[in-house]
Design an enzyme around this catalytic site. Sequence first.
Site, short mmCIF file in Angstrom:
data_model
loop_
_atom_site.label_atom_id
_atom_site.label_comp_id
_atom_site.label_asym_id
_atom_site.label_seq_id
_atom_site.Cartn_x
_atom_site.Cartn_y
_atom_site.Cartn_z
N GLY A 189 -35.59 -0.02 1.15
CA GLY A 189 -34.28 -0.75 -0.32
C GLY A 189 -33.88 -1.94 0.77
CG LEU B 166 -36.82 9.23 5.33
CD1 LEU B 166 -38.35 10.26 4.71
CD2 LEU B 166 -37.21 7.86 6.14
CE LYS C 18 -3.50 -0.31 2.85
NZ LYS C 18 -4.16 0.05 3.80
CG ASN D 151 -21.83 6.10 11.39
OD1 ASN D 151 -22.46 7.17 10.33
ND2 ASN D 151 -20.93 5.81 11.33
CB CYS E 199 -18.61 3.00 9.12
SG CYS E 199 -17.57 3.61 8.42
CG PHE F 51 -17.96 13.78 10.69
CD1 PHE F 51 -19.36 13.34 11.63
CD2 PHE F 51 -17.77 14.55 11.87
CE1 PHE F 51 -18.84 13.42 13.30
CE2 PHE F 51 -17.49 14.84 13.03
CZ PHE F 51 -18.16 14.13 13.76
#
Length: 464
Positions: A282, A279, A60, A237, A289, A178
Site C-alpha cells: 500500500g 505484508l 503540556k 524498525n 519513528c 518498543f
Amino acid sequence: MSTSRTRTRSTPAPPATGGSTPTDAPRISVIGTGYLGATHAAAMAALGFDVIGYDTDQNKVDALSLGKVPFYEPGLDTLLTEQVESGRLRFTSDVREAVADADVHFVCVGTPQQSTSHAANLSYVEAAFTAILQNATRDALIVGKSTVPVGTAANLRTLIPSHLPEGLKAELVWNPEFLREGKAVDDTLHPDRIVIGGASAHAEALLRTVYATPISEGTPVVTCDLPTAELVKVSANAFLATKISFINAIAGVCEAAGADVTVLADALGHDVRIGRQFLNAGLGFGGGCLPKDIRALMHRASELGAHPAARLLQQVDEINMGQRERVIALATEACGGSVLNRRIGVLGAAFKPDTDDVRDSPALNVAAALHLRGAQVTVYDPQASDTARRTFPTLGYAASVEEAVQGSDVVLLLTEWPQLVDSDPAALAALTPTARVIDARGKLDPTTWRAAGWEFRGLGRPAA
C-alpha cells in the site's frame, strides 16, 4: 555477549493500581512527556511507583496534571486520570523538582532527524542527561529509552564526571522502548521483551524491581552491552520497514503482471519463516519513528563503514517514498490526466489507525501534494483532522465520510481506519456522479465495491 533470560509464563499479575507503594521502592522521574514519556510515566505509576514527569512545555504539564492527554492514544486518558487522582503521578516544568527526590530517571525525549542531514538530533537527549546530573541530590540510575544512534550512550557516560555534584554516583544504562502508537499502554504494561544494556549488577537489580510485574507475567529480559541495546530498536524498525518495502516492490510486479498482491501476501504469510504481519502492500510507512530511525541508522552505518546496510536502507526508503508518488499518479490518471480543479475526497490523515499523529504521514503527504497540483482536496479522519489542520490548514476538512465523498471526482482510502474500510460502498456511490475509488491500503474488497458501481483501483491489484 548478550544473554536472554526468559521467565516461564505464569498467571498474569495485575498492575499495582491500588494500595500503597513499598517504602523502599525506587522513586521514578520521567524526563520528556510526549507519546513515549506520558505513557511510560502513567504505566510506572500504575505499577505502583511514585512518579514525577518533567517537560519544558508548561501547557503540556498543565494538561497532564489535570489528567488530560494532549494527543490521542487509546486507553491512556483513563490510565492517566486514575494515576493522577491516586497521587502516585504528578508533573512539573521544574527540572530540579523532578530530579531531586528520584532514584531512577527515564530519559524519554525525542531524537528527530536533523534539518540538514539524515543524522539524529541528539540535543534533547544530551540536555536531559546533563540536567539530571546537574540537579541530582542522590545517587542516580539514568535509563535511556530514547531511540539513539549506536555509540551515543558511551559518549554520554563521559559527561558524568564533569556534571555530577561531588560525592554522588551516577550510572547510565539503556532500556529501549518498543511502543506501537495505538497500542502504547498495553505495550508498556505488558511488553514482549525488556532489554537492559550496559548495567551493573546493582542497576540490573533495580530495573528488575521496576519491571517486576511484567517479568512475573513471563516477559523475557535480555541483558547486553550498551551498543547492542542501542541497536535493538532501530534494527527492529529497519526490519519492519524492509518487510513493508519488499511487499510494495512486489506489488509493482503484480500490477505489471496482472496478479493480486493481497492474495500473494496471504500465501506468503502462511510460511512460518515469513508471517503475515507487515505484508500489506500500500501507501507505505510513516510516523515519527520508522522513517527517521531508518535514516539515522543509514547515516550511522555509513559513518561506521557498514556500507551494505546503508545501501539496503537507502533502497527501503526510496521504495517507501515511491508509493506516495504512485498513488498521486493513479489519482491523476483517474481524473483524466490532471487534478486541476478536480474534487478529491481523502479518507484518512493519520499515518496509521488509532492515532492522531500526522508526522510524516503518507496520507497527509499525498493529500497536500494533490492540493499543490490544483485539486480541491477534502480530508476526513476520525481522530486526526485537528492535528492535520494545524499542519496543512489550506486543505479542506470534512466532518464525515459522506461529506468527504460528496461530489468527488475520485476517492482515496489513505488510512485504514476500520470505520472507513467498513463504509457502505452503495450508499457512498449515490453521493458522487463519478464513483472512482483508489484503495491505497489494500483493505477494500474490489468485488463488493465494483458491484456497487465503483471504478476500483488498488496498489498491486488487477485493474479490473
